[in-house]
Design an enzyme around this catalytic site. Structure first.
Site, PDB file in Angstrom:
ATOM      1  N   GLU A 276      46.603 103.983 -60.469  1.00 37.63           N
ATOM      2  CA  GLU A 276      46.009 103.673 -61.787  1.00 37.63           C
ATOM      3  C   GLU A 276      47.115 103.580 -62.832  1.00 37.63           C
ATOM      4  O   GLU A 276      47.091 102.698 -63.702  1.00 37.63           O
ATOM      5  CB  GLU A 276      44.972 104.720 -62.193  1.00 37.63           C
ATOM      6  N   TRP A 279      48.360 100.277 -62.612  1.00 32.92           N
ATOM      7  CA  TRP A 279      47.638  99.217 -63.350  1.00 32.92           C
ATOM      8  C   TRP A 279      48.192  99.078 -64.764  1.00 32.92           C
ATOM      9  O   TRP A 279      48.232  97.998 -65.330  1.00 32.92           O
ATOM     10  CB  TRP A 279      46.137  99.502 -63.392  1.00 32.92           C
ATOM     11  N   TRP A 307      30.699  79.983 -74.928  1.00 33.38           N
ATOM     12  CA  TRP A 307      30.155  81.228 -75.500  1.00 33.38           C
ATOM     13  C   TRP A 307      28.925  80.899 -76.322  1.00 33.38           C
ATOM     14  O   TRP A 307      28.837  79.822 -76.936  1.00 33.38           O
ATOM     15  CB  TRP A 307      31.216  81.910 -76.381  1.00 33.38           C
ATOM     16  N   ASN A 343      36.388 105.093 -68.164  1.00 30.37           N
ATOM     17  CA  ASN A 343      36.759 103.767 -67.651  1.00 30.37           C
ATOM     18  C   ASN A 343      35.588 102.983 -67.073  1.00 30.37           C
ATOM     19  O   ASN A 343      35.421 101.801 -67.344  1.00 30.37           O
ATOM     20  CB  ASN A 343      37.857 103.906 -66.594  1.00 30.37           C
ATOM     21  N   TRP A 361      35.200  87.508 -75.177  1.00 32.32           N
ATOM     22  CA  TRP A 361      35.814  88.819 -74.927  1.00 32.32           C
ATOM     23  C   TRP A 361      36.718  89.271 -76.068  1.00 32.32           C
ATOM     24  O   TRP A 361      36.922  90.470 -76.284  1.00 32.32           O
ATOM     25  CB  TRP A 361      36.580  88.811 -73.589  1.00 32.32           C
ATOM     26  N   TRP A 384      40.079  93.684 -70.759  1.00 29.86           N
ATOM     27  CA  TRP A 384      38.999  92.814 -71.256  1.00 29.86           C
ATOM     28  C   TRP A 384      39.009  91.497 -70.490  1.00 29.86           C
ATOM     29  O   TRP A 384      37.949  90.993 -70.095  1.00 29.86           O
ATOM     30  CB  TRP A 384      39.119  92.581 -72.769  1.00 29.86           C
TER      31      TRP A 384
END
Ligand code: FAD
Length: 455
Positions: A276, A279, A307, A343, A361, A384
């Site tokens: 993690e 990441w 959108w 998370n 987003w 995102w």
């Protein structure tokens, strides 16, 4: 002053710590008095203005660091302005002979590169260091020298490279050269009218020593439950993200702590936890290669995404945790109250905004940027875009999180939802969500098909 006694400037940015701070160590090793400066830069292109929750954390972090520096006999200098003008001014005022900093990896690195060459042209020693990532982005590439776009081979390449050095100790004493400083209060980083930060004060403890306390508690008592990290109702994760965001602790210190003494159960979770942290490295690697990550789709096919013209009241309902979808509302309220969000719930709330409400987003990313204490230039837009499907190694767009099933799976007892949405138990909660989950899911998939047909 001249020669070796000319002071050394240490320019701190997102590395608000004394231990494992290579720029500070280099300055202290040089032997001359040091000027440790933090610049509040709200003017330079390439420096994203801090959101409100970040400002709140920064205030606490600088207060704590200032006290730690005082205790070693030094002084933290606070200045406001762009580095290209303020650092040369400080060099002039203090007669500094050397400037040190730890590297940053977003657009702001152009500022650093220009400053480095102009100060060197004037005969100063200028050095920058790796401090906030385990792996410099330009050292981790595919075999043909391109950036990785997929996490698993990226992290494998990192692990093969290995982590070379041990963390550095904090200096045992500091001798400061005189320099004028702003008063932290004059920066007005804390909210006043209204003071909305009560929940943050309750939940957050900025500062280097608090970061280490967290790491120790996590390693000793929590890591053994990390395999249950997807359950928001129990404490199973480290809570280190804001400390990492401001560099109160380094990933190298975390890496080495995980190699120290741990129970067998904790050891079994160590690799997953480090991945993690991986990441985070991955997102910074992406940002280094694509600095407009918070502005543009990493996959340009998404530029054609249709959108919806979602009304403002629906976006406000999402922000305020009033969508009528319990897990989404719980997450958004947790965010507002505490400056953080679990998370799994970040994924669910982001998916709801992007896919059920069909909102770009970037709208959600900006809200998180303003309200998260760990909002980070790389991981916030990176995640995102991951949820949106437009990012590197992203979740496929057609994976629409179902917030009802997610709650059943990860909050079985309802402890998380009941904590943040107490009206559910008293019957005052809206009976219907603001949007039909099944229909909006279909609409989202149809919009995706339109995009594919256009791109
Ligand atoms: P732990 O599980 O203890 O993880 C340890 C560390 O690994 C974290 O502190 C963090 O530095 C890193 N990490 C864990 N997961 C991720 C991830 N998915 N991406 C990148 N790094 C990760 N994280 C941020 O640090 N800043 C952000 O602005 C941010 N925005 C997010 C937005 C969305 C929509 C989503 C889905 C995720 C976001 N994350 C962000 C990632 C993740 O949610 C947080 O890092 C995590 O919740 C922090 O809690 P922790 O420190 O207890 O995590």
């Amino acid at each position: 002053m001249s020669g070796d006694q000319a002071p050394s400037i240490v320019w701190l940015r997102d590395d608000l710590r004394l231990a494992d701070n290579p720029a500070l160590t280099a300055a202290v090793d040089r032997g001359a008095p040091v000027v440790i400066v933090y610049l509040l830069d709200e003017v330079s292109n390439g420096v994203r203005p801090l959101g409100a929750a970040l400002k709140w954390w920064l205030h606490g972090s600088l207060t704590s660091l200032g006290a730690d520096i005082d205790a070693l006999g030094g002084r933290l200098v606070l200045r406001r302005g762009g580095a290209e003008t303020e650092i040369p001014k400080l060099v002039e005022e203090t007669g500094a002979g050397a400037v040190y900093w730890n590297r940053r990896y977003g657009r702001a690195r152009d500022i650093d590169a220009a400053l480095k060459s102009s100060l060197r042209d004037r005969g100063l020693t200028v050095e920058s260091f790796r401090a906030n990532l385990l792996f410099e982005p330009w050292t981790v590439t595919t075999q043909d020298g391109n950036p990785f776009r997929v996490f698993t081979p990226f992290w494998k390449a990192c692990l093969e490279q290995g982590v070379a050095r041990e963390p550095l100790d904090a200096p045992s004493a500091l001798s400061s050269a005189p320099a004028t400083s702003d008063d932290l209060e004059s920066w007005a980083l804390l909210p006043t009218a209204p003071d909305w930060a009560g929940g943050l004060r309750e939940h957050c403890a900025p500062g280097e020593s608090n970061a280490h306390d967290r790491l120790e508690r996590f390693a000793d008592d929590v890591l053994e439950d990390y395999h249950r990290r997807d359950e928001p109702g129990i404490e199973t994760t480290s809570g280190l993200s804001p400390h990492l965001r401001f560099g109160e602790i380094s990933p190298l210190q975390i890496w080495h702590r995980l190699r120290g003494s741990l129970s067998r159960e904790a050891q079994a979770n160590g690799a997953k936890f480090l991945s993690e942290v991986g990441w985070r490295e991955f997102n910074w690697n992406i940002l280094y290669n694509f600095p407009e990550l918070h502005e543009r789709n990493y996959r340009s096919a998404f530029d054609a995404f249709p959108w919806a013209d979602t009304p403002q009241w629906a976006i406000d309902a999402w922000r305020q945790g009033k969508t009528g979808v319990p897990l989404v509302d719980a997450g958004m309220r947790e965010l507002w109250q505490t400056g953080t969000m679990h998370n799994r719930v970040r994924m669910v709330t982001a998916s709801f905004l992007i896919k059920n409400l069909l909102v770009d987003w970037r709208v959600g990313e900006q809200w998180f940027w303003d309200t998260l204490v760990d909002a980070d230039e790389a991981s916030n837009p990176g995640n995102w875009q991951w949820v949106a499907g437009s990012g590197a190694d992203a979740a496929p767009y057609f994976r629409v999180f179902n917030p009802v099933l997610q709650a059943q799976k990860f909050d079985k007892q309802g402890s998380y939802i009941n904590r943040w949405v107490p009206e559910l138990e008293t019957g005052e909660y809206p009976p219907e969500p603001i949007v039909d989950l099944a229909k909006s899911r279909k609409d989202a998939l149809a919009a995706y098909d339109t995009m594919k047909a256009t791109a």
